[in-house]
Design a protein around this motif. Structure first.
Motif, PDB file in Angstrom:
ATOM      1  N   ILE A   1      -7.729  15.749   7.099  1.00  0.00           N
ATOM      2  CA  ILE A   1      -8.481  14.497   6.941  1.00  0.00           C
ATOM      3  C   ILE A   1      -9.849  14.721   6.318  1.00  0.00           C
ATOM      4  CG2 ILE A   1      -7.262  13.337   8.818  1.00  0.00           C
ATOM      5  CD1 ILE A   1      -9.913  13.684  10.449  1.00  0.00           C
ATOM      6  N   PHE A   2     -10.366  15.935   6.400  1.00  0.00           N
ATOM      7  CA  PHE A   2     -11.680  16.215   5.830  1.00  0.00           C
ATOM      8  C   PHE A   2     -11.632  16.375   4.312  1.00  0.00           C
ATOM      9  CE2 PHE A   2     -12.115  17.890  10.232  1.00  0.00           C
ATOM     10  CZ  PHE A   2     -12.958  16.885  10.677  1.00  0.00           C
ATOM     11  N   ARG A   3     -10.439  16.401   3.738  1.00  0.00           N
ATOM     12  CA  ARG A   3     -10.268  16.497   2.292  1.00  0.00           C
ATOM     13  C   ARG A   3      -9.908  15.142   1.664  1.00  0.00           C
ATOM     14  NH1 ARG A   3     -11.777  20.641  -0.884  1.00  0.00           N
ATOM     15  NH2 ARG A   3     -11.542  22.611   0.160  1.00  0.00           N
ATOM     16  N   ILE A   4      -9.775  14.113   2.489  1.00  0.00           N
ATOM     17  CA  ILE A   4      -9.404  12.790   1.973  1.00  0.00           C
ATOM     18  C   ILE A   4     -10.616  12.145   1.315  1.00  0.00           C
ATOM     19  CG2 ILE A   4      -8.674  10.455   2.589  1.00  0.00           C
ATOM     20  CD1 ILE A   4      -7.055  11.688   4.868  1.00  0.00           C
ATOM     21  N   LYS A   5     -10.408  11.655   0.105  1.00  0.00           N
ATOM     22  CA  LYS A   5     -11.453  10.943  -0.621  1.00  0.00           C
ATOM     23  C   LYS A   5     -11.344   9.442  -0.375  1.00  0.00           C
ATOM     24  CE  LYS A   5     -13.086  10.135  -5.328  1.00  0.00           C
ATOM     25  NZ  LYS A   5     -12.867  10.454  -6.739  1.00  0.00           N
ATOM     26  N   GLN A   6     -10.105   8.940  -0.288  1.00  0.00           N
ATOM     27  CA  GLN A   6      -9.902   7.498  -0.180  1.00  0.00           C
ATOM     28  C   GLN A   6      -8.555   7.216   0.473  1.00  0.00           C
ATOM     29  OE1 GLN A   6      -9.594   5.673  -4.041  1.00  0.00           O
ATOM     30  NE2 GLN A   6     -10.327   3.712  -3.280  1.00  0.00           N
ATOM     31  N   LEU A   7      -8.504   6.137   1.236  1.00  0.00           N
ATOM     32  CA  LEU A   7      -7.251   5.632   1.800  1.00  0.00           C
ATOM     33  C   LEU A   7      -6.961   4.285   1.160  1.00  0.00           C
ATOM     34  CD1 LEU A   7      -7.807   6.412   5.582  1.00  0.00           C
ATOM     35  CD2 LEU A   7      -6.227   7.578   4.036  1.00  0.00           C
ATOM     36  N   LYS A   8      -5.737   4.117   0.649  1.00  0.00           N
ATOM     37  CA  LYS A   8      -5.359   2.853   0.017  1.00  0.00           C
ATOM     38  C   LYS A   8      -4.092   2.319   0.675  1.00  0.00           C
ATOM     39  CE  LYS A   8      -7.150   3.160  -4.680  1.00  0.00           C
ATOM     40  NZ  LYS A   8      -6.767   3.158  -6.091  1.00  0.00           N
ATOM     41  N   PRO A   9      -4.150   1.076   1.161  1.00  0.00           N
ATOM     42  CA  PRO A   9      -2.943   0.480   1.737  1.00  0.00           C
ATOM     43  C   PRO A   9      -1.926   0.151   0.645  1.00  0.00           C
ATOM     44  CG  PRO A   9      -4.750  -1.087   1.774  1.00  0.00           C
ATOM     45  CD  PRO A   9      -5.299   0.190   1.248  1.00  0.00           C
ATOM     46  N   ASP A  10      -0.653   0.161   1.025  1.00  0.00           N
ATOM     47  CA  ASP A  10       0.432  -0.168   0.111  1.00  0.00           C
ATOM     48  C   ASP A  10       1.386  -1.114   0.835  1.00  0.00           C
ATOM     49  OD1 ASP A  10       1.534   0.211  -2.479  1.00  0.00           O
ATOM     50  OD2 ASP A  10       3.047   1.572  -1.655  1.00  0.00           O
ATOM     51  N   LEU A  11       2.456  -1.482   0.179  1.00  0.00           N
ATOM     52  CA  LEU A  11       3.439  -2.381   0.776  1.00  0.00           C
ATOM     53  C   LEU A  11       4.101  -1.737   1.992  1.00  0.00           C
ATOM     54  CD1 LEU A  11       5.116  -3.580  -2.520  1.00  0.00           C
ATOM     55  CD2 LEU A  11       3.364  -4.756  -1.187  1.00  0.00           C
ATOM     56  N   ASN A  12       4.677  -2.569   2.851  1.00  0.00           N
ATOM     57  CA  ASN A  12       5.430  -2.119   4.027  1.00  0.00           C
ATOM     58  C   ASN A  12       4.623  -1.259   4.986  1.00  0.00           C
ATOM     59  OD1 ASN A  12       7.725  -3.441   3.068  1.00  0.00           O
ATOM     60  ND2 ASN A  12       8.330  -1.652   1.870  1.00  0.00           N
ATOM     61  N   MET A  13       3.347  -1.565   5.130  1.00  0.00           N
ATOM     62  CA  MET A  13       2.454  -0.884   6.066  1.00  0.00           C
ATOM     63  C   MET A  13       2.245   0.598   5.750  1.00  0.00           C
ATOM     64  SD  MET A  13       3.280  -2.593   9.753  1.00  0.00           S
ATOM     65  CE  MET A  13       2.158  -1.459  10.520  1.00  0.00           C
ATOM     66  N   LYS A  14       2.567   1.019   4.552  1.00  0.00           N
ATOM     67  CA  LYS A  14       2.288   2.396   4.154  1.00  0.00           C
ATOM     68  C   LYS A  14       0.839   2.488   3.698  1.00  0.00           C
ATOM     69  CE  LYS A  14       6.857   3.731   2.563  1.00  0.00           C
ATOM     70  NZ  LYS A  14       7.630   4.189   1.391  1.00  0.00           N
ATOM     71  N   VAL A  15       0.304   3.680   3.805  1.00  0.00           N
ATOM     72  CA  VAL A  15      -1.044   3.960   3.329  1.00  0.00           C
ATOM     73  C   VAL A  15      -0.966   5.254   2.533  1.00  0.00           C
ATOM     74  CG1 VAL A  15      -3.377   4.601   4.038  1.00  0.00           C
ATOM     75  CG2 VAL A  15      -2.157   2.836   5.291  1.00  0.00           C
ATOM     76  N   TYR A  16      -1.695   5.305   1.430  1.00  0.00           N
ATOM     77  CA  TYR A  16      -1.775   6.533   0.645  1.00  0.00           C
ATOM     78  C   TYR A  16      -3.129   7.183   0.858  1.00  0.00           C
ATOM     79  CZ  TYR A  16       2.619   5.691  -1.718  1.00  0.00           C
ATOM     80  OH  TYR A  16       3.946   5.506  -1.986  1.00  0.00           O
ATOM     81  N   ALA A  17      -3.099   8.477   1.151  1.00  0.00           N
ATOM     82  CA  ALA A  17      -4.320   9.264   1.280  1.00  0.00           C
ATOM     83  C   ALA A  17      -4.538   9.980  -0.047  1.00  0.00           C
ATOM     84  CB  ALA A  17      -4.179  10.276   2.414  1.00  0.00           C
ATOM     85  N   TYR A  18      -5.658   9.675  -0.698  1.00  0.00           N
ATOM     86  CA  TYR A  18      -6.026  10.324  -1.953  1.00  0.00           C
ATOM     87  C   TYR A  18      -7.030  11.429  -1.641  1.00  0.00           C
ATOM     88  CZ  TYR A  18      -3.757   6.597  -4.562  1.00  0.00           C
ATOM     89  OH  TYR A  18      -2.823   5.724  -5.077  1.00  0.00           O
ATOM     90  N   PHE A  19      -6.750  12.617  -2.161  1.00  0.00           N
ATOM     91  CA  PHE A  19      -7.609  13.769  -1.912  1.00  0.00           C
ATOM     92  C   PHE A  19      -8.634  13.929  -3.019  1.00  0.00           C
ATOM     93  CE2 PHE A  19      -3.624  14.545   0.271  1.00  0.00           C
ATOM     94  CZ  PHE A  19      -4.070  14.843   1.540  1.00  0.00           C
ATOM     95  N   ASP A  20      -9.652  14.724  -2.756  1.00  0.00           N
ATOM     96  CA  ASP A  20     -10.701  14.914  -3.754  1.00  0.00           C
ATOM     97  C   ASP A  20     -10.237  15.757  -4.943  1.00  0.00           C
ATOM     98  OD1 ASP A  20     -10.759  17.423  -2.508  1.00  0.00           O
ATOM     99  OD2 ASP A  20     -12.620  17.009  -1.454  1.00  0.00           O
ATOM    100  N   ASN A  21      -9.001  16.274  -4.915  1.00  0.00           N
ATOM    101  CA  ASN A  21      -8.443  16.978  -6.074  1.00  0.00           C
ATOM    102  C   ASN A  21      -7.543  16.074  -6.909  1.00  0.00           C
ATOM    103  OD1 ASN A  21      -6.127  16.769  -4.516  1.00  0.00           O
ATOM    104  ND2 ASN A  21      -5.600  18.932  -4.655  1.00  0.00           N
ATOM    105  N   GLY A  22      -7.433  14.792  -6.529  1.00  0.00           N
ATOM    106  CA  GLY A  22      -6.643  13.831  -7.289  1.00  0.00           C
ATOM    107  C   GLY A  22      -5.229  13.611  -6.782  1.00  0.00           C
TER     108      GLY A  22
END
Length: 156
Positions: free
Chosen positions: A111-132
């Motif tokens: 979790i300390f490498r996560i840059k951003q969290l983005k919600p998606d359809l069907n209650m999914k969430v994408y964790a974007y890291f600082d490496n892309g």
């Protein structure tokens, strides 16, 4: 958390006294450091198919995520991909205090490498890291993921 430091040049018996109300991951990290039990993960470069390949020790803070694919566990860092000779469950237990949480059947993320969290359809969430890169937080793991994030935020 309050920290008192005392330097005494004549002290021959260094020691640490730690007072806490409950054992939290942050307290466990302090204990590990004082006892010199800072963990590291050993792995081989993923492109090394030889069994006699060199093993590299990697600090967990350098790891973005762990991925279980084709009955093999891989560790992704900023410098490469490494094969780990442990199970995902073993790594989950070992790394829980260091910011790693399970987000799917085959992934542990830092979790300390996560840059951003983005919600998606069907209650999914994408964790974007600082490496892309990005990893999907599966909806069946979302509740535990959210609880873990809240717990870790209170400690930082």
């Amino acid at each position: 958390m309050k920290l008192n430091l005392f330097e005494d040049k004549n002290n021959k018996n260094e020691h640490v006294d730690l007072y806490f109300s409950n054992m939290r991951p942050q307290i466990k990290q302090i204990i590990d450091i004082v006892q010199s039990e800072r963990i590291s993960l050993s792995g081989r470069p993923a492109d090394d198919d030889l069994d006699d390949g060199e093993e590299i020790l990697i600090d967990p803070k350098e790891v973005y995520y762990l991925d279980y694919v084709d009955r093999k566990l891989f560790m992704y860092t900023g410098t490469g991909v490494y094969r780990i000779m442990k199970t995902l469950a073993e790594c989950e237990e070992l790394l829980w205090n260091y910011g790693f949480v399970r987000v799917s059947k085959s992934n542990l993320i830092n979790i300390f490498r996560i840059k951003q969290l983005k919600p998606d359809l069907n209650m999914k969430v994408y964790a974007y890291f600082d490496n892309g890169e990005r990893i999907c937080v599966n909806r069946s793991y979302k509740k535990e993921f959210d609880q873990y994030l809240q717990k870790m935020r209170r400690m930082v």
